[in-house]
Design an enzyme around this catalytic site. Structure first.
Site, PDB file in Angstrom:
ATOM      1  N   SER B  42      -8.091   1.639  -1.790  1.00 40.76           N
ATOM      2  CA  SER B  42      -8.596   0.468  -1.004  1.00 40.76           C
ATOM      3  C   SER B  42      -9.804  -0.110  -1.838  1.00 40.76           C
ATOM      4  CB  SER B  42      -9.636   1.149   0.180  1.00 40.76           C
ATOM      5  OG  SER B  42      -9.120   2.250   0.152  1.00 40.76           O
ATOM      6  N   LYS B  86     -14.809   5.161   0.527  1.00 36.97           N
ATOM      7  CA  LYS B  86     -15.941   4.186   0.812  1.00 36.97           C
ATOM      8  C   LYS B  86     -17.303   3.680   0.403  1.00 36.97           C
ATOM      9  CE  LYS B  86     -12.298   2.195   3.914  1.00 36.97           C
ATOM     10  NZ  LYS B  86     -11.122   2.074   2.652  1.00 36.97           N
TER      11      LYS B  86
END
Lengths: 230, 164
Positions: B42, B86
């Site tokens: 990710s 993230k």
């Protein structure tokens, strides 16, 4: 402490001055069986040895080395906390006197495993404000279907995986999941197990389930097809 | 008594020293600086798939000093066991377009006390676009450096566009 040094055949004996000789400054130095006094010591190592053999310094250092252990036990063991507000009436603060706060035992070890039961009272971070910690009761766990109460927009709701539904015992004076929705299990800090103060209500926190409003999910939680990838 | 001083006392001393050292390391990891592995596709241009070792600090989240563009590590809201890495894309009050490529664009305002997080690899990342804004309290630390491979500082990724 005695230090015997051999230097060019003669014996030098260094010994720390004991207090009965009346003077703490410096060292007595024996050289060829004659006594000398060295008042200023430039031996750094010796000074450090003296510093760390000092009883007060040792006590402070040993106490300081146990502080992380104490913090660890408070973080992952048991702590006490006080409960303000009327959202958990009648379990906590049953009389609305604002000066009286219940003192409870918080079991933080229970939050390590993230395994909770319906009816447990837990403390969690308020989702809207990370500075506030609230105490609520878990009504439904992941997978369950809950019939919500008025402020919530939908009539009933399936709790997604990794979330739970928390409510105060006094539904009308409580800001709970009916206003902010289901909360992630990661927000829960501890389980409230005991009331410590006042003594009249000393004992376990009662375990209240609301079977009429919850339809319990009996399947495998891991099969709930909700965002289970990175 | 001789048995105690010869066998039991050294063991007790070793155990107590080990306990204190382990607790000190744990407290350092939890409150100050930690090195963890960041796996998954990710964050692809920033971190590799196979697992880069990153250094994170716990001061910024505690002092509420996070900004848009910081790389953070937080507990996944869908699985309390897992931590995800993230980048913060929206702070409370910001208005965010969920999917800019869609025909009918949906906008959302980040509620107070929440942040909007997204992976750098937008096409292969489960983030706020699927589970919505996450509570600030789930944030564990801010990534400030990559330790291995290719050690470097991780800077704030926000670029201000100059107005013409």
């Amino acid at each position: 402490m005695n230090v015997n040094m051999n230097k060019s055949g003669s014996t030098i004996t260094l010994c720390r001055l004991s207090s009965k000789k009346g003077n703490d400054n410096g060292l007595i130095c024996m050289y060829n069986k004659k006594e000398f006094r060295i008042t200023s010591v430039f031996n750094y190592q010796l000074q450090m040895t003296q510093f760390f053999s000092n009883t007060a310094v040792r006590t402070i250092l040993v106490t300081a080395s146990w502080i992380p252990v104490a913090i660890f036990c408070l973080d992952h063991g048991f702590t006490i906390g006080s409960i303000h507000g009327r959202s958990m009436q009648p379990t906590f603060n049953p009389d609305s006197n604002k000066l009286r706060h219940d003192i409870v035992l918080l079991n933080r070890a229970a939050a390590i495993t993230h395994k909770y039961k319906r009816g447990d009272v837990v403390t969690l971070y308020l989702p809207d404000d990370p500075d506030k910690i609230i105490a609520k009761r878990i009504i439904a766990l992941e997978g369950d279907t809950i019939f919500t109460l008025p402020p919530y927009s939908e009539k009933f709701l399936r709790i997604p995986k990794g979330y739970c539904w928390v409510e105060g015992d006094d539904t009308f004076h409580s800001k709970d999941s009916n206003t902010f929705g289901p909360v992630p299990l990661g927000l829960i800090r501890s389980k409230v197990t005991f009331i410590l103060w006042p003594f009249s209500r000393f004992g376990r926190v009662p375990h209240i389930e609301k079977p009429g409003r919850v339809s319990v999910f009996l399947g495998d939680v891991n099969l709930l097809n909700i965002f289970d990838v990175d | 008594m001789r048995f105690y001083f010869r066998y039991v006392n050294p063991i007790l001393r070793t155990v107590s020293t080990a306990l204190r050292v382990i607790c000190a390391v744990h407290i350092t990891n939890e409150y100050f600086i930690e090195i963890t592995q960041c796996m998954g596709p990710s964050m692809l241009p920033t971190f590799n798939v196979v697992g880069d070792f990153v250094a994170l600090e716990h001061f910024s989240p505690r002092l509420r000093r996070l900004e848009i563009g910081d790389v953070i590590v937080c507990k996944s809201p869908t699985n309390p066991w897992r931590s995800v890495c993230k980048r913060i894309v929206g702070m409370p009050g910001d208005r965010i377009c969920i999917d800019p490529t869609a025909i009918h664009r949906k906008f959302i305002t980040v509620p107070p006390g929440h942040v909007w997080i997204q992976g750098d690899n937008m096409s292969n990342s489960t983030d706020s676009r699927s589970y919505g804004p996450i509570p600030y309290a789930l944030i564990g630390g801010k990534v400030f450096a990559r330790v291995w491979p290719n050690p470097c500082w991780i800077k704030n990724g926000l670029i201000t566009l100059e107005e013409n």
